[in-house]
Design an enzyme around this catalytic site. Structure first.
Site, PDB file in Angstrom:
ATOM      1  N   GLY A 219       0.802  -1.216   0.000  1.00 44.90           N
ATOM      2  CA  GLY A 219       0.000   0.000   0.000  1.00 44.90           C
ATOM      3  C   GLY A 219       0.835   1.267   0.000  1.00 44.90           C
ATOM      4  N   MET A 221       0.796   3.889   2.109  1.00 45.73           N
ATOM      5  CA  MET A 221       1.337   4.385   3.370  1.00 45.73           C
ATOM      6  C   MET A 221       2.644   3.692   3.751  1.00 45.73           C
ATOM      7  SD  MET A 221       1.906   4.429   6.716  1.00 45.73           S
ATOM      8  CE  MET A 221       1.304   2.758   6.962  1.00 45.73           C
ATOM      9  N   GLU A 242       7.860  -9.910   4.540  1.00 45.87           N
ATOM     10  CA  GLU A 242       7.289 -10.897   3.621  1.00 45.87           C
ATOM     11  C   GLU A 242       7.376 -10.393   2.179  1.00 45.87           C
ATOM     12  OE1 GLU A 242       2.606 -10.275   3.338  1.00 45.87           O
ATOM     13  OE2 GLU A 242       3.268 -10.717   5.360  1.00 45.87           O
ATOM     14  N   GLY A 340       0.287 -11.397   5.852  1.00 47.13           N
ATOM     15  CA  GLY A 340       1.197 -11.596   6.979  1.00 47.13           C
ATOM     16  C   GLY A 340       0.983 -10.624   8.114  1.00 47.13           C
TER      17      GLY A 340
END
Length: 443
Positions: A219, A221, A242, A340
């Site tokens: 994403g 952010m 991950e 995750g």
């Protein structure tokens, strides 16, 4: 028989390879940036001959041909461990289904519970020792191949060779058929973070320290944090994540990341999958600074916790006033997946000096109307991804609060303080109704 002779013996066309698929079979397609293309086209062409072929994959970066030719899923049933925006739309139209999981458990789920009739996996060309590299999708891929009755490789010279710790490759002797292809790697630009994402990231940055070991989720952010780290004066950061993201290239090339203070995989960038633009693929290709491992290593909370100062940064969709976090659905509409998030929230907290951050914009717009993402209860039908007792820091553009150790009324007060101001009074009233607001609370 030489390695090249064995390769030539197993080399077939995509059309020949997919003849092994039968009605009712379970077929794995690979994951993320490593999903078959030519084999998918060839299998789609067999639509009228097949019924109830179940396909499994992980985060589609394009619409599969088997879905294009069979959107009503009469012949091909498309199942997915983690939704991309493409998968979300396919699910909305009834063409895809989600498989719930904790990501670190997926290799074990295959080995213990799942049948795989045919594995179709994109790989790099065979090396001089007879090995094909899985590229940027190590994840659970070897476990899939172990369980498969038939393994078909789709060899693509454009696939980056990702060096690893274990299970990053497969030998020609373990393969039934080889297909050659030449498709370009899927380009997934991260885009420039929005100002509101930069604002949220600005609350996290002061809590990072020299030697922190970073995990970033998917994403804008988390990518905003990555960009800020690259421009910071932080020293000797580690990466154990991950996903390898585009912003991590900048973090490493800026000199912020050395891995010198990691306790495990010291000096290495550790990850289990990745995607981005060609910049990402070129960086990872044959790079000895990077080590890709299966997800039951990278995302094992007890492996994560072995590094000190682990910092986990993930997005979410909604949080209720007691701290329950929903990150995979909005009400009954499925958006993403567990991924995750749980693994790293748990693992980072048990790391010495570790910190876990959940971040989101405080509101969203629907049909022109503003709605709060901080609500008295999770939207009915919504899936709780992260247990309220596991959540540490919650961040919006209005601030950051630590929920660990807080009672329900304290949590309500803290979360309302970082809600959009237009919704705070309404949230107080709702908190009173459900008995988690004290009269002495600040308004």
């Amino acid at each position: 028989m030489s390695l090249n002779e064995e390769y030539q013996k197993k080399l077939v066309t995509p059309e020949q390879a997919v003849r092994v698929v039968k009605s009712g079979d379970w077929v794995d397609y690979g994951s993320f940036a490593g999903q078959v293309v030519e084999l998918d086209k060839a299998l789609a062409a067999r639509k009228e001959e097949l019924n109830d072929v179940n396909i499994r994959t992980f985060t589609s970066l394009r619409v599969p041909e088997v879905v294009k030719v069979d959107p009503e899923a009469e012949h091909f049933i498309f199942n997915n461990w983690h939704f991309s925006g493409i998968d979300r739309k396919l699910h909305d139209q009834g063409s895809a289904w989600y498989i719930p999981m904790l990501y670190h458990e997926v290799p074990g789920i295959y080995r213990r519970f799942l049948d795989v009739d045919v594995a179709m996996i994109p790989v790099t060309p065979m090396d001089e020792h007879g090995y094909f590299n899985f590229g940027m999708q190590v994840s659970h891929t070897h476990a899939v191949c172990e369980k498969a009755k038939i393994v078909i490789l789709e060899v693509n010279p454009n696939m980056p060779k990702c060096l690893g710790g274990k299970e990053e490759s497969i030998h020609i002797s373990e393969v039934d058929y080889v297909v050659e292809a030449n498709w370009p790697m899927f380009q997934v630009p991260s885009g420039e973070p929005k100002e509101i994402e930069k604002k949220i990231a600005s609350y996290i940055m002061p809590l990072l320290e020299d030697g922190s070991c970073i995990q970033l989720g998917i994403g804008g952010m988390p990518n905003a944090v990555g960009g800020m780290i690259a421009q910071s004066d932080l020293k000797d950061l580690g990466l154990h994540s991950e996903m390898f993201t585009e912003s991590m290239v900048d973090m490493v090339e800026s000199g912020r990341v050395t891995g010198a203070r990691k306790n495990i995989d010291r000096y290495k960038v550790t990850y289990t999958f990745g995607f981005g633009t060609q910049k990402t693929y070129d960086f990872l290709n044959n790079n000895p600074q990077c080590a890709t491992y299966p997800v039951d290593y990278v995302n094992d909370p007890f492996i994560i916790a072995q590094n000190d100062k682990v910092v986990s940064i993930n997005n979410c969709i909604e949080i209720d006033l007691t701290g329950q976090v929903a990150s995979e659905s909005s009400g009954t509409r499925h958006i993403s997946g567990t991924g995750g998030q749980f693994d790293f929230a748990f693992g980072s907290y048990h790391s010495k000096g570790g910190q876990s951050f959940m971040a989101m914009e405080s509101t969203f717009k629907k049909n022109g109307e503003l709605h709060s993402r901080i609500n008295p209860i999770i939207t009915p039908g919504g899936v709780v991804t992260t247990h309220r007792a596991l959540v540490q820091y919650m961040v919006t553009e209005y601030g950051i609060v630590n929920l660990k150790g807080l009672s329900t009324w304290q949590r309500a007060e803290a979360l309302i303080s970082i809600a959009h101001p237009d919704f705070r009074e309404e949230l107080i009233q709702e908190a009173e109704k459900i008995g988690i607001w004290r009269r002495s609370n600040k308004h």
